[in-house]
Scaffold this motif. Structure first.
Motif, mmCIF file in Angstrom:
data_model
loop_
_atom_site.group_PDB
_atom_site.id
_atom_site.type_symbol
_atom_site.label_atom_id
_atom_site.label_comp_id
_atom_site.label_asym_id
_atom_site.label_seq_id
_atom_site.Cartn_x
_atom_site.Cartn_y
_atom_site.Cartn_z
ATOM 1 N N ARG A 186 40.575 40.861 46.458
ATOM 2 C CA ARG A 186 39.922 39.727 45.785
ATOM 3 C C ARG A 186 39.147 38.905 46.817
ATOM 4 O O ARG A 186 38.027 38.487 46.584
ATOM 5 C CB ARG A 186 40.975 38.860 45.095
ATOM 6 C CG ARG A 186 40.384 37.699 44.319
ATOM 7 C CD ARG A 186 41.464 36.908 43.578
ATOM 8 N NE ARG A 186 42.143 37.779 42.615
ATOM 9 C CZ ARG A 186 43.472 37.800 42.434
ATOM 10 N NH1 ARG A 186 44.251 37.002 43.124
ATOM 11 N NH2 ARG A 186 44.004 38.610 41.550
ATOM 12 N N VAL A 187 39.767 38.669 47.965
ATOM 13 C CA VAL A 187 39.074 38.096 49.106
ATOM 14 C C VAL A 187 38.881 39.256 50.069
ATOM 15 O O VAL A 187 39.855 39.861 50.519
ATOM 16 C CB VAL A 187 39.897 36.968 49.773
ATOM 17 C CG1 VAL A 187 39.223 36.480 51.038
ATOM 18 C CG2 VAL A 187 40.133 35.829 48.793
ATOM 19 N N PRO A 188 37.653 39.621 50.368
ATOM 20 C CA PRO A 188 37.423 40.804 51.200
ATOM 21 C C PRO A 188 37.932 40.598 52.627
ATOM 22 O O PRO A 188 38.015 39.468 53.113
ATOM 23 C CB PRO A 188 35.904 40.980 51.178
ATOM 24 C CG PRO A 188 35.335 39.723 50.626
ATOM 25 C CD PRO A 188 36.417 38.990 49.917
#
Length: 164
Positions: free
Chosen positions: A13-15
């Motif tokens: 979701r957060v790279p």
């Protein structure tokens, strides 16, 4: 007609950070932390050769906690006494590795901060006394020495180290 939205991968979701950013982060983390196994290996190596390990291990817990169990050779200096006693007990030229109870306690972090604010080079021992004992390393209590079998969830059962 029903449309379904694609599932969001919770891990991504957060790279992940760019490799250079990640390298800087993890390098910095290692400058602030040492793990129980590395501390134990350094202390054992120093004992075996009669050499100095190159750091002082500091137990920042209360006297009651120290008496309940501590790492052999550690210096006992509760966090609340660092301001008045650190300069007398420790040499600023020698790095200090702090520990407290375990990962659920930030006492070692508070002690490391108090020492750093006074000009000491410092690292925190991840896992604290809890993981020292859980990994099967010897400890001392007010009653004498102790040691438990290593917990197979925290240390390898059939190897000297985890290989990491």
């Amino acid at each position: 007609m029903t449309t379904t939205s694609p599932q969001v991968n919770p891990v991504l979701r957060v790279p992940p950070a760019a490799p250079a950013v990640a390298a800087a982060h993890f390098s910095a983390s290692l400058a602030f932390h040492a793990d129980v196994s590395d501390v134990a290996a350094a202390l054992a190596g120093a004992r075996a050769t009669g050499a100095d390990p190159g750091f002082v291990l500091l137990d920042s817990r209360s006297t009651e906690s120290w008496d309940q169990g501590h790492v052999p050779g550690a210096v006992h200096l509760p966090t609340a006494l660092i301001a008045e006693q650190a300069e007398r007990l420790l040499d600023k030229a020698v790095p200090v590795v702090t520990y407290c109870w375990g990962p659920g306690c930030n006492g070692a972090t508070r002690a490391a901060l108090a020492l750093a604010e006074r000009g000491f080079r410092v690292k925190e021992m991840l896992g604290g006394f809890e993981y020292w004992v859980r990994e099967g390393f010897a400890y001392e209590t007010w009653e004498g020495p102790g040691q438990r079998a290593a917990d197979p969830l925290t240390a390898p059962a059939d190897a000297e180290d985890c290989g990491c």
